[in-house]
Design an enzyme around this catalytic site. Structure first.
Site, short mmCIF file in Angstrom:
data_model
loop_
_atom_site.label_atom_id
_atom_site.label_comp_id
_atom_site.label_asym_id
_atom_site.label_seq_id
_atom_site.Cartn_x
_atom_site.Cartn_y
_atom_site.Cartn_z
N ASP A 88 68.39 54.64 65.28
CA ASP A 88 68.93 53.30 65.48
C ASP A 88 70.11 53.31 66.44
OD1 ASP A 88 69.29 50.45 64.87
OD2 ASP A 88 71.07 51.10 63.75
N LEU A 93 59.14 57.49 41.47
CA LEU A 93 59.08 58.34 40.28
C LEU A 93 60.22 59.35 40.19
CD1 LEU A 93 55.22 58.96 40.22
CD2 LEU A 93 56.54 57.18 39.06
#
EC number: 4.6.1.17
Length: 328
Positions: A126, A75
């Site tokens: 990561d 949104l």
């Protein structure tokens, strides 16, 4: 109860119509922290991870994440971002992430700043997972926002409708700044910043940092520490007589009012244990509504300084906020 703007009268999710809002410059600052191991922090700072350029990669990922926010959060509006800045700091066992997003438009950039922090943090995870698969990204949160109908907002003033006497029921904001050339280049562990950060958290402060800057860059460190107008900035290091010690000068350059009694009380406390405390040139004072206090760079000097601040800090911040019981 505050109305949920992303829900219509029938309880269905909707995209808010912002066409009637005024265009203003809007800025948001968000932060988070990757909690990992001391080994990972050392390797990242020395650029010694198996995957090189850890911070550069995470910075680029955070900027890209901010630009993709409307695609990730259903949104959110598409925004023409004029600036996204992602910065990192270090504690003994964590890497802090801070993102600042800026635009001129009809709706805010809070989600862009938050997304930048989250994506940068996930990228850090990561990059370090080969060394520490148990690293965790914590505390992704909005620190400040400016622009639009409501103007300036910070975490420590989110309950600004309450009286000053109750203002400290919500978390107060503080930044820890370390002046250490060895700490900045990863050759010397930070033994003082984490102590200050822990002391602040025990007193319900929302803490940013420690931010670690080389002595030659401490003026930039002061500017960074002031970002977002925290209630309190406590620095450690760079207060002595060495040619590279420049923290008092960098601090005094931004002060609007000094608090000489605080600095003298810290020196006096140190003199109870060592005559070397008289060599500290640390200052204290105000820059706007932010209190800045310089502490020495030794663990003992920090302990003495915090012992002085402990009994007075709440009253001092209440006075700065306009809620002190009386003038001193």
């Amino acid at each position: 109860m505050t109305e949920l703007t992303h829900v219509d009268s029938e309880g269905r999710a909707r995209m808010v119509d912002v066409s009637a809002k005024a265009e203003t410059t809007r800025i948001a600052v968000a932060a988070g922290e990757l909690v990992t191991t001391a080994e990972v922090v050392r390797l990242v700072r020395a650029d010694g991870m198996p995957k090189a350029d850890v911070l550069t990669t995470a910075r680029i990922a955070g900027i890209a994440g901010a630009k993709k926010t409307s695609e990730l959060i259903p949104l959110c509006h598409q925004l023409a971002l004029s600036s996204v800045k992602v910065e990192f700091g270090f504690t003994e066992t964590s890497i802090t992430v801070e993102a600042t997003a800026k635009t001129r438009g009809q709706t805010g950039v809070e989600m862009e700043a938050l997304t930048a922090v989250a994506v940068a943090g996930l990228t850090l995870h990561d990059m370090v997972k080969a060394v520490d698969p148990g690293a965790t990204m914590n505390g992704v949160r909005l620190l400040t926002k400016d622009g639009g109908k409501h103007g300036h907002w910070t975490r420590d003033t989110q309950n600004s409708q309450t009286s000053p006497a109750h203002a400290f029921a919500s978390p107060r904001s503080a930044t820890v700044l370390v002046a250490s050339t060895g700490g900045a280049n990863g050759t010397r562990p930070d033994t003082t910043g984490p102590t200050i950060a822990a002391w602040l958290r025990e007193r319900d402060f929302e803490v940013r940092g420690p931010l670690v800057y080389a002595d030659a860059d401490i003026a930039a460190g002061i500017a960074d520490a002031k970002e977002g107008s925290p209630s309190l900035v406590i620095s450690t290091g760079g207060t002595g007589a060495s040619p590279t010690d420049a923290t008092p000068e960098a601090t005094r350059a931004v002060l609007t009012r000094e608090l000489p009694g605080v600095a003298e009380a810290i020196r006096t406390k140190g003199l109870e244990k060592t005559p070397h405390a008289s060599l500290s040139r640390g200052v204290a004072g105000l820059t706007g509504t932010t209190v800045i206090v310089n502490l020495p760079g030794s663990p003992g000097g920090v302990k003495d300084g915090l012992a002085v601040l402990g009994p007075i800090i709440d009253h001092l911040l209440a006075q700065v906020a306009g809620g002190g019981a009386h003038d001193e």
